[in-house]
Design an enzyme around this catalytic site. Structure first.
Site, PDB file in Angstrom:
ATOM      1  N   SER A 121      42.921  11.817 -61.749  1.00 55.89           N
ATOM      2  CA  SER A 121      42.478  12.965 -60.951  1.00 55.89           C
ATOM      3  C   SER A 121      43.219  13.011 -59.623  1.00 55.89           C
ATOM      4  O   SER A 121      43.629  11.968 -59.083  1.00 55.89           O
ATOM      5  CB  SER A 121      40.978  12.809 -60.686  1.00 55.89           C
ATOM      6  OG  SER A 121      40.544  13.726 -59.724  1.00 55.89           O
ATOM      7  N   LYS A 128      38.664   6.228 -60.803  1.00 57.13           N
ATOM      8  CA  LYS A 128      39.966   6.683 -61.324  1.00 57.13           C
ATOM      9  C   LYS A 128      41.100   5.805 -60.781  1.00 57.13           C
ATOM     10  O   LYS A 128      41.982   5.379 -61.521  1.00 57.13           O
ATOM     11  CB  LYS A 128      40.210   8.151 -60.941  1.00 57.13           C
ATOM     12  CG  LYS A 128      39.264   9.121 -61.634  1.00 57.13           C
ATOM     13  CD  LYS A 128      39.437   9.078 -63.133  1.00 57.13           C
ATOM     14  CE  LYS A 128      38.434   9.934 -63.862  1.00 57.13           C
ATOM     15  NZ  LYS A 128      38.443   9.737 -65.322  1.00 57.13           N
ATOM     16  N   TYR A 136      33.460   8.220 -57.623  1.00 56.77           N
ATOM     17  CA  TYR A 136      34.173   8.792 -58.766  1.00 56.77           C
ATOM     18  C   TYR A 136      35.675   8.576 -58.610  1.00 56.77           C
ATOM     19  O   TYR A 136      36.354   8.094 -59.518  1.00 56.77           O
ATOM     20  CB  TYR A 136      33.851  10.290 -58.891  1.00 56.77           C
ATOM     21  CG  TYR A 136      34.793  11.016 -59.813  1.00 56.77           C
ATOM     22  CD1 TYR A 136      34.715  10.834 -61.187  1.00 56.77           C
ATOM     23  CD2 TYR A 136      35.790  11.867 -59.310  1.00 56.77           C
ATOM     24  CE1 TYR A 136      35.611  11.480 -62.035  1.00 56.77           C
ATOM     25  CE2 TYR A 136      36.667  12.511 -60.145  1.00 56.77           C
ATOM     26  CZ  TYR A 136      36.576  12.313 -61.508  1.00 56.77           C
ATOM     27  OH  TYR A 136      37.463  12.952 -62.348  1.00 56.77           O
TER      28      TYR A 136
HETATM   29  P1  NAD Z   1      33.271  16.133 -69.552  1.00 62.74           P
HETATM   30  O1  NAD Z   1      32.115  15.443 -68.926  1.00 62.74           O
HETATM   31  O2  NAD Z   1      33.101  17.503 -70.037  1.00 62.74           O
HETATM   32  O3  NAD Z   1      33.864  15.226 -70.726  1.00 62.74           O
HETATM   33  C1  NAD Z   1      33.780  13.825 -70.715  1.00 62.74           C
HETATM   34  C2  NAD Z   1      33.207  13.404 -72.068  1.00 62.74           C
HETATM   35  O4  NAD Z   1      33.114  11.973 -72.106  1.00 62.74           O
HETATM   36  C3  NAD Z   1      31.817  13.956 -72.336  1.00 62.74           C
HETATM   37  O5  NAD Z   1      31.803  14.579 -73.604  1.00 62.74           O
HETATM   38  C4  NAD Z   1      30.909  12.727 -72.316  1.00 62.74           C
HETATM   39  O6  NAD Z   1      29.822  12.847 -73.205  1.00 62.74           O
HETATM   40  C5  NAD Z   1      31.889  11.640 -72.723  1.00 62.74           C
HETATM   41  N1  NAD Z   1      31.547  10.277 -72.275  1.00 62.74           N
HETATM   42  C6  NAD Z   1      31.269   9.833 -71.029  1.00 62.74           C
HETATM   43  N2  NAD Z   1      31.069   8.517 -71.037  1.00 62.74           N
HETATM   44  C7  NAD Z   1      31.228   8.096 -72.324  1.00 62.74           C
HETATM   45  C8  NAD Z   1      31.150   6.841 -72.980  1.00 62.74           C
HETATM   46  N3  NAD Z   1      30.868   5.695 -72.318  1.00 62.74           N
HETATM   47  N4  NAD Z   1      31.374   6.792 -74.308  1.00 62.74           N
HETATM   48  C9  NAD Z   1      31.670   7.916 -75.011  1.00 62.74           C
HETATM   49  N5  NAD Z   1      31.754   9.135 -74.456  1.00 62.74           N
HETATM   50  C10 NAD Z   1      31.534   9.216 -73.111  1.00 62.74           C
HETATM   51  O7  NAD Z   1      34.471  16.070 -68.480  1.00 62.74           O
HETATM   52  P2  NAD Z   1      35.870  16.819 -68.497  1.00 62.74           P
HETATM   53  O8  NAD Z   1      35.849  17.829 -67.423  1.00 62.74           O
HETATM   54  O9  NAD Z   1      36.249  17.199 -69.864  1.00 62.74           O
HETATM   55  O10 NAD Z   1      36.792  15.630 -67.999  1.00 62.74           O
HETATM   56  C11 NAD Z   1      37.458  14.766 -68.891  1.00 62.74           C
HETATM   57  C12 NAD Z   1      38.087  13.636 -68.089  1.00 62.74           C
HETATM   58  O11 NAD Z   1      38.962  14.195 -67.105  1.00 62.74           O
HETATM   59  C13 NAD Z   1      37.064  12.802 -67.318  1.00 62.74           C
HETATM   60  O12 NAD Z   1      37.497  11.456 -67.333  1.00 62.74           O
HETATM   61  C14 NAD Z   1      37.137  13.364 -65.920  1.00 62.74           C
HETATM   62  O13 NAD Z   1      36.772  12.428 -64.943  1.00 62.74           O
HETATM   63  C15 NAD Z   1      38.621  13.719 -65.809  1.00 62.74           C
HETATM   64  N6  NAD Z   1      38.887  14.780 -64.823  1.00 62.74           N
HETATM   65  C16 NAD Z   1      38.186  15.954 -64.895  1.00 62.74           C
HETATM   66  C17 NAD Z   1      38.422  16.938 -63.944  1.00 62.74           C
HETATM   67  C18 NAD Z   1      37.646  18.234 -63.980  1.00 62.74           C
HETATM   68  O14 NAD Z   1      37.647  18.961 -62.986  1.00 62.74           O
HETATM   69  N7  NAD Z   1      37.009  18.601 -65.078  1.00 62.74           N
HETATM   70  C19 NAD Z   1      39.376  16.736 -62.933  1.00 62.74           C
HETATM   71  C20 NAD Z   1      40.076  15.535 -62.906  1.00 62.74           C
HETATM   72  C21 NAD Z   1      39.826  14.550 -63.869  1.00 62.74           C
HETATM   73  C1  UD1 Z   2      35.980  18.320 -56.801  1.00 60.83           C
HETATM   74  C2  UD1 Z   2      35.893  16.876 -56.381  1.00 60.83           C
HETATM   75  C3  UD1 Z   2      37.098  16.134 -56.932  1.00 60.83           C
HETATM   76  C4  UD1 Z   2      37.192  16.348 -58.448  1.00 60.83           C
HETATM   77  C5  UD1 Z   2      37.268  17.852 -58.731  1.00 60.83           C
HETATM   78  C6  UD1 Z   2      37.344  18.181 -60.178  1.00 60.83           C
HETATM   79  C7  UD1 Z   2      34.663  16.816 -54.258  1.00 60.83           C
HETATM   80  C8  UD1 Z   2      34.737  16.524 -52.788  1.00 60.83           C
HETATM   81  N1  UD1 Z   2      35.825  16.739 -54.935  1.00 60.83           N
HETATM   82  O1  UD1 Z   2      37.154  18.865 -56.234  1.00 60.83           O
HETATM   83  O2  UD1 Z   2      36.966  14.757 -56.648  1.00 60.83           O
HETATM   84  O3  UD1 Z   2      38.345  15.707 -58.961  1.00 60.83           O
HETATM   85  O4  UD1 Z   2      36.092  18.461 -58.191  1.00 60.83           O
HETATM   86  O5  UD1 Z   2      36.149  17.873 -60.840  1.00 60.83           O
HETATM   87  O6  UD1 Z   2      33.604  17.072 -54.788  1.00 60.83           O
HETATM   88  N2  UD1 Z   2      33.306  25.432 -53.172  1.00 60.83           N
HETATM   89  C9  UD1 Z   2      32.453  26.320 -52.530  1.00 60.83           C
HETATM   90  N3  UD1 Z   2      31.216  26.543 -53.074  1.00 60.83           N
HETATM   91  C10 UD1 Z   2      30.796  25.926 -54.223  1.00 60.83           C
HETATM   92  C11 UD1 Z   2      31.670  25.033 -54.870  1.00 60.83           C
HETATM   93  C12 UD1 Z   2      32.910  24.802 -54.311  1.00 60.83           C
HETATM   94  O7  UD1 Z   2      32.800  26.895 -51.501  1.00 60.83           O
HETATM   95  O8  UD1 Z   2      29.650  26.171 -54.636  1.00 60.83           O
HETATM   96  C13 UD1 Z   2      34.652  25.208 -52.620  1.00 60.83           C
HETATM   97  C14 UD1 Z   2      34.927  23.778 -52.180  1.00 60.83           C
HETATM   98  O9  UD1 Z   2      34.559  23.567 -50.861  1.00 60.83           O
HETATM   99  C15 UD1 Z   2      36.442  23.685 -52.414  1.00 60.83           C
HETATM  100  C16 UD1 Z   2      36.690  24.623 -53.603  1.00 60.83           C
HETATM  101  O10 UD1 Z   2      35.567  25.500 -53.650  1.00 60.83           O
HETATM  102  O11 UD1 Z   2      37.139  24.190 -51.303  1.00 60.83           O
HETATM  103  C17 UD1 Z   2      36.808  23.891 -54.929  1.00 60.83           C
HETATM  104  O12 UD1 Z   2      35.662  23.060 -55.098  1.00 60.83           O
HETATM  105  P1  UD1 Z   2      35.373  22.248 -56.455  1.00 60.83           P
HETATM  106  O13 UD1 Z   2      35.485  23.169 -57.592  1.00 60.83           O
HETATM  107  O14 UD1 Z   2      34.086  21.520 -56.266  1.00 60.83           O
HETATM  108  O15 UD1 Z   2      36.586  21.253 -56.551  1.00 60.83           O
HETATM  109  P2  UD1 Z   2      37.121  20.190 -55.475  1.00 60.83           P
HETATM  110  O16 UD1 Z   2      36.193  20.054 -54.322  1.00 60.83           O
HETATM  111  O17 UD1 Z   2      38.531  20.555 -55.170  1.00 60.83           O
END
Ligand code: NAD
Ligand code: UD1
Length: 337
Positions: A124, A152, A148
């Site tokens: 991330s 990572k 979190y």
């Molecule tokens: P998500 O929660 O939708 O998917 C994660 C999946 O992992 C879920 O289906 C959950 O049930 C499963 N899971 C969690 N712990 C588990 C375990 N111990 N055993 C088996 N399954 C397990 O999240 P996502 O948005 O699809 O994200 C996927 C990955 O990408 C995550 O590692 C997340 O941290 C990373 N990531 C997500 C974002 C984002 O904004 N969505 C951003 C950066 C990184």
């Molecule tokens: C967040 C996490 C980051 C994670 C990412 C993806 C924090 C501080 N960071 O990023 O670690 O990797 O999600 O899951 O939580 N915002 C509003 N109102 C809302 C929601 C968001 O104004 O109700 C704004 C936030 O202040 C930011 C932008 O929208 O400026 C994006 O927010 P968000 O979608 O939560 O992502 P990040 O904060 O970038």
């Protein structure tokens, strides 16, 4: 070629599963549905018209997870499984370290035991110190503001150490920026439990009438309109980035971190306006105080992904918003019928 997707029923995993199946890869999904719904498996089948193996298992549990390796010869693992809610991670840090780090360690032990050499890891942009630079390259300073992010950063280190100890390993540590949007079918999408923390799911729930208005966290940042700027990337582009990383892993050894972002930043207000344009729905909003841990502006330097993976994001903000809206409109209650 057979791929194992840990957390493959989640938001990013399900979109990647669809792209892999459409390209003819064989996949196995291992998920404990702690943050997803098994109904997503049928949606993946419906979109692709293909079937696949799946296991309801905790990938942090060695004996439970080992069954998958005993029953399938895996070529590449894509490791999505993990907890991801930033606010929650600060409240229950031990559960986050236990789940996210044990999942990584257990996976690497099983990969070593069963001779699986290739892994793509969901890292991330949360690993970067975004107070120092706005445009983040892979060698920008690293630092986390929450548990979190540390899970990572620590997982990245565990992968690097494992790759140093076993030179056969090939690991792509993909640092995602802000994934939003959904598959064009509207059948799968981002489905957070409760009140969403992230911007786009919050906006779509306002649009569908489940929440009254959007609270914008701060309008006094040093950005072009005072609201926070982030690099939003379409989840389908992100999924395709994983497919590009498969080829990279098969042809290279060692562990390397690579950004997956568009290289462009958009402010909260710009996202709101793009969503209104794409959906035709007005989003009422109110400015409120800054959210703890947020920074003004950051976006990816996407050059390394282009150079090493031959990949770049193609879909624009309006396409991201339109697809997010389609998913929410077709599924106002998520995967509940
Ligand atoms: P998500 O929660 O939708 O998917 C994660 C999946 O992992 C879920 O289906 C959950 O049930 C499963 N899971 C969690 N712990 C588990 C375990 N111990 N055993 C088996 N399954 C397990 O999240 P996502 O948005 O699809 O994200 C996927 C990955 O990408 C995550 O590692 C997340 O941290 C990373 N990531 C997500 C974002 C984002 O904004 N969505 C951003 C950066 C990184
Ligand atoms: C967040 C996490 C980051 C994670 C990412 C993806 C924090 C501080 N960071 O990023 O670690 O990797 O999600 O899951 O939580 N915002 C509003 N109102 C809302 C929601 C968001 O104004 O109700 C704004 C936030 O202040 C930011 C932008 O929208 O400026 C994006 O927010 P968000 O979608 O939560 O992502 P990040 O904060 O970038």
């Amino acid at each position: 070629m057979k791929l194992l997707l840990t957390g493959g029923a989640g938001y990013i995993g399900s979109h990647t599963a669809v792209e892999l199946l459409n390209k003819g890869y064989e996949i196995v999904i291992a998920d404990n549905y702690s943050n997803s719904d098994p109904k997503v498996l049928d949606r993946i089948r419906k979109i692709t018209n293909k079937d696949f193996a799946h296991y309801n298992c905790d990938v942090a549990n060695y004996s439970e997870f080992e069954r998958v390796f005993k029953e399938h010869k895996i070529d590449v693992v894509i490791h999505f499984a993990g907890y991801k809610a930033v606010g929650e991670s600060v409240k229950i840090p031990l559960e986050y370290y236990e789940n996210n780090l044990n999942a990584t360690i257990t996976l690497l032990k099983l990969m070593n035991k069963y001779g699986v050499e290739n892994c793509i890891f969901s890292s991330s942009a949360a690993v970067y110190d975004s107070t120092k630079n706005r445009r983040l390259t892979e060698d920008s300073p690293l630092s986390c503001t929450n548990t979190y992010g540390y899970t990572k950063l620590m997982s990245e280190q565990i992968f690097k150490d494992a790759a140093r100890a076993n030179p056969k390993l090939s690991i792509a540590l993909l640092r995602y920026f802000n994934p939003i949007g959904s598959h064009e079918s509207g059948l799968i999408g981002d489905n957070p439990n409760g009140i969403p923390n992230n911007l786009l799911p919050y906006i779509t729930r306002v649009a569908v009438g489940k929440l009254d208005k959007l609270y914008i966290f701060g309008n006094d940042y040093d950005t072009r309109d005072g609201t926070g700027v982030r690099d939003y990337i379409h989840v389908v582009d992100l999924a395709l980035g994983h497919i590009a990383a498969i080829d990279y892993c098969l042809n290279n050894k060692g562990a390397i971190a690579i950004n997956l972002g568009t290289g462009k930043g958009y402010s909260v207000l710009e996202v709101v306006h793009a969503f209104e344009k794409a959906s035709g729905v007005k989003i009422p909003y109110e400015f409120t105080g800054r959210r703890e841990g947020d920074t003004a502006e950051y976006y990816a330097s996407p050059e390394l992904a282009k150079k090493l993976l031959g990949w770049e994001a193609r879909l624009d903000l309006e396409q991201m918003c339109a697809s997010a809206w389609k998913w929410q409109k077709m599924n106002p209650n998520g995967y509940e019928e």
